[in-house]
Write a protein that holds these residues in place. Structure first.
Motif, PDB file in Angstrom:
ATOM      1  N   LYS A   1       0.820  -1.198   0.000  1.00  0.00           N
ATOM      2  CA  LYS A   1       0.000   0.000   0.000  1.00  0.00           C
ATOM      3  C   LYS A   1       0.857   1.254   0.000  1.00  0.00           C
ATOM      4  O   LYS A   1       0.390   2.330  -0.352  1.00  0.00           O
ATOM      5  CB  LYS A   1      -0.925  -0.020   1.213  1.00  0.00           C
ATOM      6  N   GLN A   2       2.104   1.113   0.414  1.00  0.00           N
ATOM      7  CA  GLN A   2       2.982   2.268   0.528  1.00  0.00           C
ATOM      8  C   GLN A   2       4.083   2.213  -0.526  1.00  0.00           C
ATOM      9  O   GLN A   2       5.249   2.440  -0.251  1.00  0.00           O
ATOM     10  CB  GLN A   2       3.565   2.320   1.937  1.00  0.00           C
ATOM     11  N   SER A   3       3.708   1.860  -1.718  1.00  0.00           N
ATOM     12  CA  SER A   3       4.622   1.867  -2.859  1.00  0.00           C
ATOM     13  C   SER A   3       4.087   2.846  -3.896  1.00  0.00           C
ATOM     14  O   SER A   3       2.889   3.101  -3.949  1.00  0.00           O
ATOM     15  CB  SER A   3       4.735   0.471  -3.483  1.00  0.00           C
ATOM     16  N   ILE A   4       4.985   3.376  -4.717  1.00  0.00           N
ATOM     17  CA  ILE A   4       4.553   4.352  -5.705  1.00  0.00           C
ATOM     18  C   ILE A   4       5.439   4.246  -6.938  1.00  0.00           C
ATOM     19  O   ILE A   4       6.634   3.927  -6.829  1.00  0.00           O
ATOM     20  CB  ILE A   4       4.562   5.781  -5.113  1.00  0.00           C
ATOM     21  N   ILE A   5       4.853   4.462  -8.108  1.00  0.00           N
ATOM     22  CA  ILE A   5       5.560   4.328  -9.375  1.00  0.00           C
ATOM     23  C   ILE A   5       5.604   5.680 -10.074  1.00  0.00           C
ATOM     24  O   ILE A   5       4.576   6.354 -10.178  1.00  0.00           O
ATOM     25  CB  ILE A   5       4.869   3.301 -10.291  1.00  0.00           C
ATOM     26  N   ILE A   6       6.788   6.062 -10.553  1.00  0.00           N
ATOM     27  CA  ILE A   6       6.921   7.283 -11.351  1.00  0.00           C
ATOM     28  C   ILE A   6       7.803   6.985 -12.561  1.00  0.00           C
ATOM     29  O   ILE A   6       8.674   6.114 -12.500  1.00  0.00           O
ATOM     30  CB  ILE A   6       7.530   8.452 -10.545  1.00  0.00           C
ATOM     31  N   PRO A   7       7.592   7.683 -13.670  1.00  0.00           N
ATOM     32  CA  PRO A   7       8.497   7.510 -14.812  1.00  0.00           C
ATOM     33  C   PRO A   7       9.844   8.147 -14.519  1.00  0.00           C
ATOM     34  O   PRO A   7       9.941   9.141 -13.791  1.00  0.00           O
ATOM     35  CB  PRO A   7       7.781   8.248 -15.941  1.00  0.00           C
ATOM     36  N   MET A   8      10.892   7.570 -15.067  1.00  0.00           N
ATOM     37  CA  MET A   8      12.211   8.175 -14.950  1.00  0.00           C
ATOM     38  C   MET A   8      12.253   9.412 -15.831  1.00  0.00           C
ATOM     39  O   MET A   8      11.992   9.314 -17.042  1.00  0.00           O
ATOM     40  CB  MET A   8      13.308   7.192 -15.360  1.00  0.00           C
ATOM     41  N   PRO A   9      12.528  10.596 -15.271  1.00  0.00           N
ATOM     42  CA  PRO A   9      12.549  11.813 -16.090  1.00  0.00           C
ATOM     43  C   PRO A   9      13.484  11.681 -17.296  1.00  0.00           C
ATOM     44  O   PRO A   9      14.604  11.198 -17.181  1.00  0.00           O
ATOM     45  CB  PRO A   9      13.060  12.884 -15.109  1.00  0.00           C
ATOM     46  N   GLY A  10      12.968  12.058 -18.464  1.00  0.00           N
ATOM     47  CA  GLY A  10      13.768  12.028 -19.670  1.00  0.00           C
ATOM     48  C   GLY A  10      13.897  10.673 -20.325  1.00  0.00           C
ATOM     49  O   GLY A  10      14.649  10.512 -21.292  1.00  0.00           O
ATOM     50  N   ASN A  11      13.155   9.655 -19.814  1.00  0.00           N
ATOM     51  CA  ASN A  11      13.253   8.320 -20.387  1.00  0.00           C
ATOM     52  C   ASN A  11      11.859   7.722 -20.510  1.00  0.00           C
ATOM     53  O   ASN A  11      11.144   7.592 -19.509  1.00  0.00           O
ATOM     54  CB  ASN A  11      14.147   7.429 -19.522  1.00  0.00           C
ATOM     55  N   GLY A  12      11.474   7.336 -21.710  1.00  0.00           N
ATOM     56  CA  GLY A  12      10.137   6.814 -21.926  1.00  0.00           C
ATOM     57  C   GLY A  12       9.995   5.330 -21.684  1.00  0.00           C
ATOM     58  O   GLY A  12       8.886   4.790 -21.813  1.00  0.00           O
ATOM     59  N   SER A  13      11.084   4.663 -21.324  1.00  0.00           N
ATOM     60  CA  SER A  13      11.048   3.209 -21.149  1.00  0.00           C
ATOM     61  C   SER A  13      11.189   2.764 -19.698  1.00  0.00           C
ATOM     62  O   SER A  13      10.783   1.650 -19.358  1.00  0.00           O
ATOM     63  CB  SER A  13      12.174   2.548 -21.963  1.00  0.00           C
ATOM     64  N   LEU A  14      11.784   3.599 -18.856  1.00  0.00           N
ATOM     65  CA  LEU A  14      12.122   3.182 -17.497  1.00  0.00           C
ATOM     66  C   LEU A  14      11.216   3.843 -16.458  1.00  0.00           C
ATOM     67  O   LEU A  14      10.864   5.016 -16.577  1.00  0.00           O
ATOM     68  CB  LEU A  14      13.580   3.521 -17.184  1.00  0.00           C
ATOM     69  N   TYR A  15      10.890   3.053 -15.424  1.00  0.00           N
ATOM     70  CA  TYR A  15      10.040   3.526 -14.333  1.00  0.00           C
ATOM     71  C   TYR A  15      10.668   3.139 -12.998  1.00  0.00           C
ATOM     72  O   TYR A  15      11.192   2.029 -12.846  1.00  0.00           O
ATOM     73  CB  TYR A  15       8.641   2.917 -14.427  1.00  0.00           C
ATOM     74  N   TYR A  16      10.611   4.078 -12.039  1.00  0.00           N
ATOM     75  CA  TYR A  16      10.993   3.780 -10.668  1.00  0.00           C
ATOM     76  C   TYR A  16       9.783   3.219  -9.925  1.00  0.00           C
ATOM     77  O   TYR A  16       8.670   3.751 -10.032  1.00  0.00           O
ATOM     78  CB  TYR A  16      11.424   5.044  -9.925  1.00  0.00           C
ATOM     79  N   VAL A  17      10.021   2.170  -9.143  1.00  0.00           N
ATOM     80  CA  VAL A  17       9.018   1.678  -8.194  1.00  0.00           C
ATOM     81  C   VAL A  17       9.624   1.856  -6.808  1.00  0.00           C
ATOM     82  O   VAL A  17      10.559   1.152  -6.425  1.00  0.00           O
ATOM     83  CB  VAL A  17       8.668   0.199  -8.440  1.00  0.00           C
ATOM     84  N   PHE A  18       9.130   2.847  -6.072  1.00  0.00           N
ATOM     85  CA  PHE A  18       9.638   3.146  -4.735  1.00  0.00           C
ATOM     86  C   PHE A  18       8.777   2.453  -3.691  1.00  0.00           C
ATOM     87  O   PHE A  18       7.546   2.367  -3.830  1.00  0.00           O
ATOM     88  CB  PHE A  18       9.610   4.655  -4.466  1.00  0.00           C
ATOM     89  N   SER A  19       9.404   1.998  -2.621  1.00  0.00           N
ATOM     90  CA  SER A  19       8.666   1.424  -1.504  1.00  0.00           C
ATOM     91  C   SER A  19       9.350   1.808  -0.204  1.00  0.00           C
ATOM     92  O   SER A  19      10.572   1.961  -0.140  1.00  0.00           O
ATOM     93  CB  SER A  19       8.575  -0.103  -1.615  1.00  0.00           C
ATOM     94  N   ALA A  20       8.537   1.978   0.826  1.00  0.00           N
ATOM     95  CA  ALA A  20       9.048   2.307   2.156  1.00  0.00           C
ATOM     96  C   ALA A  20       8.649   1.199   3.108  1.00  0.00           C
ATOM     97  O   ALA A  20       7.475   0.846   3.201  1.00  0.00           O
ATOM     98  CB  ALA A  20       8.480   3.642   2.642  1.00  0.00           C
ATOM     99  N   SER A  21       9.612   0.624   3.802  1.00  0.00           N
ATOM    100  CA  SER A  21       9.321  -0.460   4.721  1.00  0.00           C
ATOM    101  C   SER A  21       8.530   0.060   5.903  1.00  0.00           C
ATOM    102  O   SER A  21       8.812   1.114   6.460  1.00  0.00           O
ATOM    103  CB  SER A  21      10.619  -1.105   5.219  1.00  0.00           C
ATOM    104  N   SER A  22       7.501  -0.709   6.332  1.00  0.00           N
ATOM    105  CA  SER A  22       6.732  -0.326   7.510  1.00  0.00           C
ATOM    106  C   SER A  22       7.332  -0.908   8.779  1.00  0.00           C
ATOM    107  O   SER A  22       6.798  -0.723   9.868  1.00  0.00           O
ATOM    108  CB  SER A  22       5.276  -0.809   7.372  1.00  0.00           C
ATOM    109  N   ASN A  23       8.445  -1.640   8.676  1.00  0.00           N
ATOM    110  CA  ASN A  23       9.110  -2.182   9.851  1.00  0.00           C
ATOM    111  C   ASN A  23      10.197  -1.210  10.276  1.00  0.00           C
ATOM    112  O   ASN A  23      11.263  -1.152   9.681  1.00  0.00           O
ATOM    113  CB  ASN A  23       9.718  -3.553   9.525  1.00  0.00           C
ATOM    114  N   ILE A  24       9.921  -0.437  11.324  1.00  0.00           N
ATOM    115  CA  ILE A  24      10.853   0.615  11.713  1.00  0.00           C
ATOM    116  C   ILE A  24      12.076   0.087  12.447  1.00  0.00           C
ATOM    117  O   ILE A  24      12.922   0.850  12.887  1.00  0.00           O
ATOM    118  CB  ILE A  24      10.154   1.693  12.571  1.00  0.00           C
ATOM    119  N   ALA A  25      12.179  -1.242  12.594  1.00  0.00           N
ATOM    120  CA  ALA A  25      13.367  -1.811  13.221  1.00  0.00           C
ATOM    121  C   ALA A  25      14.564  -1.791  12.275  1.00  0.00           C
ATOM    122  O   ALA A  25      15.696  -1.995  12.683  1.00  0.00           O
ATOM    123  CB  ALA A  25      13.090  -3.245  13.673  1.00  0.00           C
ATOM    124  N   PHE A  26      14.307  -1.557  10.978  1.00  0.00           N
ATOM    125  CA  PHE A  26      15.381  -1.576  10.001  1.00  0.00           C
ATOM    126  C   PHE A  26      15.736  -0.162   9.564  1.00  0.00           C
ATOM    127  O   PHE A  26      14.873   0.694   9.438  1.00  0.00           O
ATOM    128  CB  PHE A  26      14.975  -2.409   8.786  1.00  0.00           C
TER     129      PHE A  26
END
Length: 275
Positions: free
Chosen positions: A22-47
């Motif tokens: 639920k806490q992941s997000i996808i954005i296109p890589m600026p200046g590139n029509g083929s690549l996408y970042y998939v970002f995620s943030a861990s909900s386990n704050i022990a790490f």
């Protein structure tokens, strides 16, 4: 694990924490029509792993998409604890993006500008509620207004020093990445039970209204053009009452058709707010 799927709905990768979906997000890589970042943030704050990202090339595997070799679950700006809240918005220049997270201990937001040259050093803003870190379990959300001027944040704290939820609306500078230090507190309540958890937040498409949903099924609307902070808080309207049929209401998500879609954890259909 939370998974990334290709255009045929086949899993092509996964994240190491089962709570990040639920806490992941996808954005296109600026200046590139083929690549996408998939970002995620861990909900386990022990790490102290910071934010993870995977790069997907939509032209791999015969055009069905695949992860770019060497760019799977890459950690950056690690060494501190984070919460599972993550959001993205266009930079004021119209090309780059901002990725925003919150540290698990303290009141620091970290905004990362994503450019054609990669992920830049964070802009740190100390604003709003102070997170208690390992003493609490925190579930919440970040949502930007469509114009990038506002940031809504919900927090549900359980454990020491108190059980409560809070919703804040901040000003955001989409040119500098700075979060305004003086938020509007939309709602702040003690948690009497788990059914009181704030589960969804959203701005309307024209950014004139703000909505939030609770586990009880209630959905509330606020008029952000009402005037003073007090007037905005007092503009609250209950647009969906609590009842048995709606007790499993979950997320609120603004769609490209300017409507807000409401998910239900036990149904295979969506409700809609014609905002």
């Amino acid at each position: 694990n939370s998974r990334i799927y290709d255009r045929n709905h086949n899993a092509i990768d996964s994240f190491p924490n089962s709570n990040t979906g639920k806490q992941s997000i996808i954005i296109p890589m600026p200046g590139n029509g083929s690549l996408y970042y998939v970002f995620s943030a861990s909900s386990n704050i022990a790490f102290n792993s910071g934010v993870l990202y995977t790069i997907v090339n939509i032209h791999l595997n015969g055009g069905f998409g695949g992860t770019l070799p060497g760019f799977r679950n890459v950690s950056f700006d690690s060494g501190f604890q984070i919460n599972n809240q993550i959001a993205a918005i266009h930079h004021a220049n119209g090309c780059d993006f901002w990725i925003l997270i919150h540290e698990a201990i303290g009141d620091a937001f970290r905004a990362y500008q994503v450019t054609a040259n990669g992920i830049q050093s964070p802009v740190v803003s100390n604003s709003g509620e102070y997170y208690q870190g390992a003493n609490t379990t925190i579930f919440g959300l970040h949502k930007f207004s469509t114009d990038g001027d506002k940031l809504a944040v919900s927090y549900n704290f359980s454990g020491a020093p108190s059980q409560r939820n809070i919703i804040e609306v901040f000003g955001f500078d989409d040119n500098s990445g700075v979060v305004n230090p003086n938020p509007l507190i939309i709602s702040q309540n003690s948690l009497s039970n788990s059914a009181e958890i704030v589960h969804g937040i959203s701005f309307s498409c024209d950014n004139s209204k703000f909505y939030f949903s609770k586990n009880t099924g209630e959905i509330f609307q606020y008029d952000l053009n009402a005037g003073s902070d007090t007037a905005i808080v007092n503009s609250r309207i209950l647009i969906n009452p609590a009842n048995i049929l709606s007790q499993n209401i979950s997320s609120l998500q603004l769609g490209p058709d300017h409507k807000i879609y409401v998910s239900n954890r036990i149904k295979d259909a969506l409700s809609v707010i014609n905002s």
